[in-house]
Design a protein around this motif. Sequence first.
Motif, PDB file in Angstrom:
ATOM      1  N   TRP A  89       0.836  -1.190   0.000  1.00 23.40           N
ATOM      2  CA  TRP A  89       0.000   0.000   0.000  1.00 23.40           C
ATOM      3  C   TRP A  89       0.876   1.247   0.000  1.00 23.40           C
ATOM      4  O   TRP A  89       2.069   1.188   0.272  1.00 23.40           O
ATOM      5  CB  TRP A  89      -0.984   0.019   1.170  1.00 23.40           C
ATOM      6  N   SER A  90       0.282   2.387  -0.320  1.00 25.06           N
ATOM      7  CA  SER A  90       1.071   3.605  -0.459  1.00 25.06           C
ATOM      8  C   SER A  90       0.301   4.831   0.011  1.00 25.06           C
ATOM      9  O   SER A  90      -0.921   4.810   0.146  1.00 25.06           O
ATOM     10  CB  SER A  90       1.508   3.793  -1.919  1.00 25.06           C
ATOM     11  N   MET A  91       1.044   5.889   0.238  1.00 29.23           N
ATOM     12  CA  MET A  91       0.513   7.202   0.594  1.00 29.23           C
ATOM     13  C   MET A  91       1.362   8.265  -0.094  1.00 29.23           C
ATOM     14  O   MET A  91       2.431   7.974  -0.637  1.00 29.23           O
ATOM     15  CB  MET A  91       0.596   7.433   2.104  1.00 29.23           C
ATOM     16  N   VAL A  92       0.914   9.506  -0.008  1.00 30.55           N
ATOM     17  CA  VAL A  92       1.734  10.667  -0.323  1.00 30.55           C
ATOM     18  C   VAL A  92       1.666  11.573   0.897  1.00 30.55           C
ATOM     19  O   VAL A  92       0.580  11.922   1.359  1.00 30.55           O
ATOM     20  CB  VAL A  92       1.230  11.405  -1.576  1.00 30.55           C
ATOM     21  N   VAL A  93       2.827  11.930   1.452  1.00 38.20           N
ATOM     22  CA  VAL A  93       2.853  12.608   2.750  1.00 38.20           C
ATOM     23  C   VAL A  93       3.639  13.910   2.671  1.00 38.20           C
ATOM     24  O   VAL A  93       4.746  13.939   2.123  1.00 38.20           O
ATOM     25  CB  VAL A  93       3.485  11.702   3.822  1.00 38.20           C
ATOM     26  N   PRO A  94       3.098  15.009   3.221  1.00 35.81           N
ATOM     27  CA  PRO A  94       3.842  16.264   3.310  1.00 35.81           C
ATOM     28  C   PRO A  94       4.674  16.305   4.593  1.00 35.81           C
ATOM     29  O   PRO A  94       4.239  16.790   5.636  1.00 35.81           O
ATOM     30  CB  PRO A  94       2.743  17.332   3.315  1.00 35.81           C
ATOM     31  N   TRP A  95       5.866  15.761   4.514  1.00 37.82           N
ATOM     32  CA  TRP A  95       6.758  15.717   5.676  1.00 37.82           C
ATOM     33  C   TRP A  95       7.397  17.080   5.923  1.00 37.82           C
ATOM     34  O   TRP A  95       7.446  17.928   5.028  1.00 37.82           O
ATOM     35  CB  TRP A  95       7.863  14.691   5.468  1.00 37.82           C
ATOM     36  N   ALA A  96       7.948  17.266   7.109  1.00 34.52           N
ATOM     37  CA  ALA A  96       8.732  18.462   7.428  1.00 34.52           C
ATOM     38  C   ALA A  96      10.053  18.032   8.043  1.00 34.52           C
ATOM     39  O   ALA A  96      10.081  17.166   8.929  1.00 34.52           O
ATOM     40  CB  ALA A  96       7.972  19.369   8.394  1.00 34.52           C
ATOM     41  N   GLY A  97      11.130  18.607   7.575  1.00 35.17           N
ATOM     42  CA  GLY A  97      12.439  18.285   8.108  1.00 35.17           C
ATOM     43  C   GLY A  97      13.533  18.870   7.237  1.00 35.17           C
ATOM     44  O   GLY A  97      13.320  19.824   6.493  1.00 35.17           O
ATOM     45  N   TYR A  98      14.725  18.285   7.341  1.00 38.86           N
ATOM     46  CA  TYR A  98      15.839  18.701   6.486  1.00 38.86           C
ATOM     47  C   TYR A  98      16.658  17.468   6.150  1.00 38.86           C
ATOM     48  O   TYR A  98      16.516  16.405   6.776  1.00 38.86           O
ATOM     49  CB  TYR A  98      16.693  19.780   7.148  1.00 38.86           C
ATOM     50  N   SER A  99      17.518  17.587   5.152  1.00 39.78           N
ATOM     51  CA  SER A  99      18.278  16.425   4.692  1.00 39.78           C
ATOM     52  C   SER A  99      19.111  15.832   5.817  1.00 39.78           C
ATOM     53  O   SER A  99      19.782  16.562   6.564  1.00 39.78           O
ATOM     54  CB  SER A  99      19.187  16.813   3.526  1.00 39.78           C
ATOM     55  N   LEU A 100      19.063  14.524   5.940  1.00 43.66           N
ATOM     56  CA  LEU A 100      19.843  13.833   6.961  1.00 43.66           C
ATOM     57  C   LEU A 100      21.322  14.176   6.855  1.00 43.66           C
ATOM     58  O   LEU A 100      22.032  14.196   7.864  1.00 43.66           O
ATOM     59  CB  LEU A 100      19.645  12.321   6.812  1.00 43.66           C
TER      60      LEU A 100
END
Length: 317
Positions: A139-150
Amino acid sequence: MRTPSEIAEITPKSAYQNRRQFMAAAAATAGVAAFAGERFLRPEQAVEAATKLTTAKSQLSLQGVEPTAYKDITSYNNFYEFGTAKSDPSENAQHFKTYPWNVKVSGLVKQPKTFSIDQLLKLRPQEERIYRFRCVEGWSMVVPWAGYSLSEFIKECDPLPSAKFVQFLTLNDPSQMPGMREANIGWPYSEGLRMDEAMHPLTLLTFGIYGETLPNQDGAPVRLIVPWKYGFKSAKSIAQVKFLDKMPHTTWNDLAANEYGFYSNVNPEVDHPRWSQKTERVIGAPIWKQRQPTLMFNGYADQVASLYKGMDLRKNY
Protein backbone atom coordinates in the motif's frame (compact mmCIF):
# COMPACT_ATOMS: atom_id res chain seq x y z
CA MET A 1 3.71 -12.46 11.89
CA ARG A 2 2.66 -9.36 10.06
CA THR A 3 5.05 -7.33 8.02
CA PRO A 4 6.22 -3.84 8.93
CA SER A 5 4.82 -0.77 7.21
CA GLU A 6 4.26 2.86 7.17
CA ILE A 7 0.39 5.12 4.03
CA ALA A 8 -2.46 10.46 -1.82
CA GLU A 9 -5.19 14.66 -1.04
CA ILE A 10 -4.06 17.88 0.84
CA THR A 11 -7.13 18.49 2.92
CA PRO A 12 -8.11 21.87 4.31
CA LYS A 13 -6.87 22.63 7.80
CA SER A 14 -10.44 22.49 9.05
CA ALA A 15 -10.73 18.88 7.94
CA TYR A 16 -8.08 17.63 10.30
CA GLN A 17 -7.85 20.19 13.07
CA ASN A 18 -9.93 18.60 15.82
CA ARG A 19 -7.90 15.44 16.08
CA ARG A 20 -4.75 14.43 17.82
CA GLN A 21 -3.31 13.16 20.99
CA PHE A 22 0.17 14.35 20.20
CA MET A 23 2.04 15.29 23.34
CA ALA A 24 4.95 17.24 22.31
CA ALA A 25 5.95 20.51 20.94
CA ALA A 26 9.04 22.19 19.61
CA ALA A 27 11.33 25.06 20.43
CA ALA A 28 10.68 28.64 19.38
CA THR A 29 13.79 28.87 17.26
CA ALA A 30 14.75 29.91 13.75
CA GLY A 31 13.48 26.61 12.41
CA VAL A 32 10.34 26.43 14.53
CA ALA A 33 7.54 28.89 15.19
CA ALA A 34 5.67 27.76 18.26
CA PHE A 35 2.26 28.96 19.36
CA ALA A 36 2.81 31.91 21.73
CA GLY A 37 6.49 31.00 21.92
CA GLU A 38 5.81 27.85 23.91
CA ARG A 39 8.43 25.10 24.02
CA PHE A 40 7.73 21.40 23.82
CA LEU A 41 4.83 20.67 26.12
CA ARG A 42 5.34 18.18 28.86
CA PRO A 43 3.10 15.09 28.47
CA GLU A 44 0.91 16.10 31.39
CA GLN A 45 0.29 19.46 29.70
CA ALA A 46 -0.21 18.27 26.14
CA VAL A 47 -3.53 16.68 25.35
CA GLU A 48 -4.50 17.92 21.92
CA ALA A 49 -1.66 20.38 21.44
CA ALA A 50 0.42 20.46 18.31
CA THR A 51 3.19 22.82 17.42
CA LYS A 52 3.43 24.64 14.14
CA LEU A 53 6.65 24.30 12.21
CA THR A 54 7.99 27.07 10.04
CA THR A 55 8.78 25.39 6.72
CA ALA A 56 10.01 26.46 3.32
CA LYS A 57 8.87 24.83 0.10
CA SER A 58 11.41 22.40 -1.27
CA GLN A 59 12.40 21.75 -4.87
CA LEU A 60 12.61 18.09 -3.87
CA SER A 61 8.84 17.92 -3.31
CA LEU A 62 6.62 16.08 -5.74
CA GLN A 63 4.62 18.39 -7.95
CA GLY A 64 1.02 17.95 -9.05
CA VAL A 65 0.06 15.34 -6.45
CA GLU A 66 -2.38 15.42 -3.57
CA PRO A 67 -1.12 14.20 -0.21
CA THR A 68 -3.07 11.64 1.72
CA ALA A 69 -5.59 13.01 4.23
CA TYR A 70 -4.19 13.70 7.69
CA LYS A 71 -6.62 11.27 9.33
CA ASP A 72 -5.33 8.40 7.19
CA ILE A 73 -1.66 9.21 7.76
CA THR A 74 -2.21 9.26 11.51
CA SER A 75 -4.58 6.31 11.91
CA TYR A 76 -3.14 3.74 9.49
CA ASN A 77 0.30 2.95 10.85
CA ASN A 78 2.76 0.20 11.52
CA PHE A 79 4.69 0.94 14.68
CA TYR A 80 5.07 -2.43 16.38
CA GLU A 81 6.28 -0.92 19.63
CA PHE A 82 2.65 0.13 20.11
CA GLY A 83 0.95 -2.97 18.69
CA THR A 84 0.64 -4.91 15.47
CA ALA A 85 -2.79 -3.75 14.24
CA LYS A 86 -2.91 -0.68 12.03
CA SER A 87 -5.01 1.21 14.59
CA ASP A 88 -2.86 0.24 17.59
CA PRO A 89 -0.27 3.04 17.33
CA SER A 90 -2.83 5.84 17.31
CA GLU A 91 -4.63 4.25 20.25
CA ASN A 92 -1.63 3.22 22.33
CA ALA A 93 0.92 5.99 21.73
CA GLN A 94 -1.06 8.96 23.04
CA HIS A 95 0.82 9.02 26.38
CA PHE A 96 4.25 8.38 24.86
CA LYS A 97 6.70 10.91 26.31
CA THR A 98 8.60 12.69 23.57
CA TYR A 99 10.10 15.47 25.68
CA PRO A 100 12.76 15.65 26.90
CA TRP A 101 14.34 13.61 24.10
CA ASN A 102 17.97 12.99 23.20
CA VAL A 103 19.65 11.29 20.26
CA LYS A 104 22.99 9.71 21.10
CA VAL A 105 25.65 9.49 18.40
CA SER A 106 28.43 6.92 18.67
CA GLY A 107 30.67 4.58 16.71
CA LEU A 108 33.13 5.80 14.12
CA VAL A 109 32.95 9.50 14.92
CA LYS A 110 35.58 11.97 16.11
CA GLN A 111 33.86 11.94 19.47
CA PRO A 112 30.49 10.72 20.74
CA LYS A 113 27.79 13.36 20.93
CA THR A 114 24.29 13.77 22.25
CA PHE A 115 21.76 16.04 20.56
CA SER A 116 18.61 17.21 22.31
CA ILE A 117 15.43 17.50 20.29
CA ASP A 118 15.64 21.27 20.70
CA GLN A 119 19.10 21.26 19.13
CA LEU A 120 17.94 19.07 16.27
CA LEU A 121 14.94 21.25 15.53
CA LYS A 122 17.06 24.37 15.12
CA LEU A 123 20.06 22.69 13.48
CA ARG A 124 18.83 23.63 9.98
CA PRO A 125 15.74 25.35 8.53
CA GLN A 126 12.80 23.01 8.07
CA GLU A 127 11.48 22.21 4.61
CA GLU A 128 8.16 20.78 3.50
CA ARG A 129 8.87 17.71 1.38
CA ILE A 130 5.89 16.02 -0.28
CA TYR A 131 7.05 12.46 -0.90
CA ARG A 132 5.57 9.20 -2.06
CA PHE A 133 5.55 6.59 0.70
CA ARG A 134 5.38 2.90 -0.26
CA CYS A 135 4.95 0.07 2.25
CA VAL A 136 6.39 -3.37 1.65
CA GLU A 137 2.90 -4.71 2.33
CA GLY A 138 1.70 -3.26 -0.98
CA TRP A 139 0.00 0.00 0.00
CA SER A 140 1.07 3.61 -0.46
CA MET A 141 0.51 7.20 0.59
CA VAL A 142 1.73 10.67 -0.32
CA VAL A 143 2.85 12.61 2.75
CA PRO A 144 3.84 16.26 3.31
CA TRP A 145 6.76 15.72 5.68
CA ALA A 146 8.73 18.46 7.43
CA GLY A 147 12.44 18.28 8.11
CA TYR A 148 15.84 18.70 6.49
CA SER A 149 18.28 16.43 4.69
CA LEU A 150 19.84 13.83 6.96
CA SER A 151 23.21 14.78 5.46
CA GLU A 152 23.05 18.07 7.40
CA PHE A 153 22.82 16.17 10.66
CA ILE A 154 25.56 13.73 9.64
CA LYS A 155 27.93 16.64 9.03
CA GLU A 156 27.41 17.71 12.64
CA CYS A 157 28.22 14.18 13.82
CA ASP A 158 31.77 14.31 12.37
CA PRO A 159 31.96 10.70 11.17
CA LEU A 160 35.39 9.23 10.43
CA PRO A 161 36.35 8.32 6.84
CA SER A 162 36.13 4.65 7.85
CA ALA A 163 32.38 4.96 8.51
CA LYS A 164 30.58 3.21 5.64
CA PHE A 165 27.13 2.64 7.19
CA VAL A 166 24.75 4.40 9.56
CA GLN A 167 22.53 2.53 12.01
CA PHE A 168 19.37 4.00 13.55
CA LEU A 169 17.89 2.63 16.76
CA THR A 170 14.41 3.39 18.05
CA LEU A 171 13.82 4.11 21.72
CA ASN A 172 13.76 0.90 23.77
CA ASP A 173 11.20 1.46 26.53
CA PRO A 174 8.64 -1.31 27.19
CA SER A 175 7.14 0.74 30.01
CA GLN A 176 5.86 3.23 27.44
CA MET A 177 5.58 0.98 24.42
CA PRO A 178 3.13 -1.84 25.19
CA GLY A 179 3.67 -3.61 21.88
CA MET A 180 7.20 -4.48 22.91
CA ARG A 181 5.79 -6.84 25.50
CA GLU A 182 3.61 -8.56 22.91
CA ALA A 183 5.90 -8.94 19.89
CA ASN A 184 9.36 -10.38 20.38
CA ILE A 185 11.24 -9.17 17.34
CA GLY A 186 14.54 -8.24 18.96
CA TRP A 187 14.27 -4.76 20.41
CA PRO A 188 15.32 -2.05 20.00
CA TYR A 189 14.13 -1.65 16.43
CA SER A 190 17.14 -1.24 14.17
CA GLU A 191 17.54 0.04 10.63
CA GLY A 192 20.50 1.14 8.57
CA LEU A 193 21.72 2.79 5.40
CA ARG A 194 24.90 2.79 3.41
CA MET A 195 26.66 6.12 3.85
CA ASP A 196 25.98 7.33 0.31
CA GLU A 197 22.27 6.56 0.79
CA ALA A 198 22.25 8.42 4.09
CA MET A 199 24.00 11.43 2.52
CA HIS A 200 21.64 11.62 -0.47
CA PRO A 201 19.67 14.90 -0.32
CA LEU A 202 16.32 13.07 -0.57
CA THR A 203 16.94 11.24 2.72
CA LEU A 204 15.04 13.30 5.26
CA LEU A 205 15.49 13.76 9.00
CA THR A 206 11.84 14.31 9.78
CA PHE A 207 10.07 16.25 12.54
CA GLY A 208 6.56 16.85 11.24
CA ILE A 209 3.68 16.33 8.84
CA TYR A 210 1.23 18.87 7.47
CA GLY A 211 3.35 21.69 8.91
CA GLU A 212 3.05 20.48 12.50
CA THR A 213 5.16 18.30 14.77
CA LEU A 214 4.91 14.55 14.27
CA PRO A 215 2.12 12.72 16.08
CA ASN A 216 3.41 10.03 18.41
CA GLN A 217 2.07 7.23 16.23
CA ASP A 218 4.01 8.56 13.22
CA GLY A 219 7.41 8.42 14.90
CA ALA A 220 7.63 11.51 17.14
CA PRO A 221 9.69 13.40 17.86
CA VAL A 222 12.19 12.54 15.11
CA ARG A 223 12.22 9.87 12.43
CA LEU A 224 13.78 9.04 9.10
CA ILE A 225 12.17 9.10 5.65
CA VAL A 226 13.91 7.40 2.72
CA PRO A 227 11.33 7.83 -0.06
CA TRP A 228 12.74 5.37 -2.60
CA LYS A 229 12.76 2.47 -0.10
CA TYR A 230 9.98 0.50 1.52
CA GLY A 231 8.58 2.18 4.62
CA PHE A 232 10.14 -0.07 7.23
CA LYS A 233 13.56 1.35 6.30
CA SER A 234 12.48 4.73 7.70
CA ALA A 235 13.14 4.30 11.43
CA LYS A 236 10.82 6.06 13.89
CA SER A 237 11.39 7.71 17.29
CA ILE A 238 15.15 7.61 16.84
CA ALA A 239 17.16 7.50 20.06
CA GLN A 240 20.58 6.36 18.82
CA VAL A 241 22.64 6.82 15.66
CA LYS A 242 25.77 4.73 15.15
CA PHE A 243 28.41 5.04 12.44
CA LEU A 244 29.92 1.71 11.42
CA ASP A 245 32.42 0.23 9.00
CA LYS A 246 30.27 -2.85 8.33
CA MET A 247 26.64 -3.36 7.39
CA PRO A 248 24.61 -3.23 10.60
CA HIS A 249 22.12 -5.82 11.75
CA THR A 250 18.61 -4.57 11.04
CA THR A 251 15.40 -5.84 12.56
CA TRP A 252 13.46 -7.22 9.60
CA ASN A 253 16.49 -8.38 7.68
CA ASP A 254 17.55 -10.40 10.73
CA LEU A 255 14.07 -11.88 11.12
CA ALA A 256 13.51 -12.83 7.47
CA ALA A 257 16.39 -11.99 5.14
CA ASN A 258 14.68 -13.70 2.21
CA GLU A 259 11.71 -11.33 2.54
CA TYR A 260 13.30 -8.06 3.70
CA GLY A 261 16.65 -7.37 2.12
CA PHE A 262 18.98 -4.81 3.64
CA TYR A 263 18.49 -2.40 0.74
CA SER A 264 14.73 -2.85 0.29
CA ASN A 265 14.47 -0.44 -2.62
CA VAL A 266 10.99 -0.24 -4.10
CA ASN A 267 11.15 -2.48 -7.16
CA PRO A 268 8.08 -3.73 -9.05
CA GLU A 269 10.21 -6.46 -10.68
CA VAL A 270 11.21 -8.10 -7.39
CA ASP A 271 8.19 -9.63 -5.68
CA HIS A 272 7.89 -10.34 -2.00
CA PRO A 273 7.94 -14.15 -1.56
CA ARG A 274 4.25 -14.02 -0.62
CA TRP A 275 2.84 -11.30 -2.90
CA SER A 276 3.49 -9.25 -6.01
CA GLN A 277 5.04 -5.80 -5.79
CA LYS A 278 3.93 -4.77 -9.28
CA THR A 279 0.98 -2.73 -8.01
CA GLU A 280 0.01 -0.92 -4.83
CA ARG A 281 -3.17 0.16 -3.05
CA VAL A 282 -3.40 3.92 -2.50
CA ILE A 283 -4.73 4.62 0.99
CA GLY A 284 -7.61 7.09 1.03
CA ALA A 285 -8.09 7.17 -2.73
CA PRO A 286 -11.52 6.61 -4.29
CA ILE A 287 -12.21 2.94 -4.93
CA TRP A 288 -11.66 3.34 -8.70
CA LYS A 289 -8.21 4.92 -8.09
CA GLN A 290 -6.90 2.78 -5.29
CA ARG A 291 -4.90 0.28 -7.35
CA GLN A 292 -1.97 1.69 -9.31
CA PRO A 293 1.33 0.46 -10.80
CA THR A 294 4.36 0.53 -8.54
CA LEU A 295 7.18 2.73 -9.83
CA MET A 296 10.84 1.73 -9.81
CA PHE A 297 12.53 3.28 -6.78
CA ASN A 298 9.05 4.56 -5.91
CA GLY A 299 9.32 7.11 -8.71
CA TYR A 300 12.71 8.47 -7.67
CA ALA A 301 14.83 6.51 -10.17
CA ASP A 302 16.24 9.62 -11.86
CA GLN A 303 17.64 10.81 -8.54
CA VAL A 304 18.86 7.59 -6.93
CA ALA A 305 19.46 4.86 -9.53
CA SER A 306 23.13 5.85 -9.80
CA LEU A 307 23.65 4.77 -6.18
CA TYR A 308 23.19 1.16 -7.28
CA LYS A 309 25.10 1.17 -10.56
CA GLY A 310 26.57 -2.26 -11.21
CA MET A 311 24.56 -3.94 -8.43
CA ASP A 312 22.26 -6.89 -9.04
CA LEU A 313 19.01 -5.53 -7.63
CA ARG A 314 17.47 -9.00 -7.52
CA LYS A 315 20.28 -10.17 -5.25
CA ASN A 316 20.62 -6.90 -3.37
CA TYR A 317 16.90 -6.44 -2.89
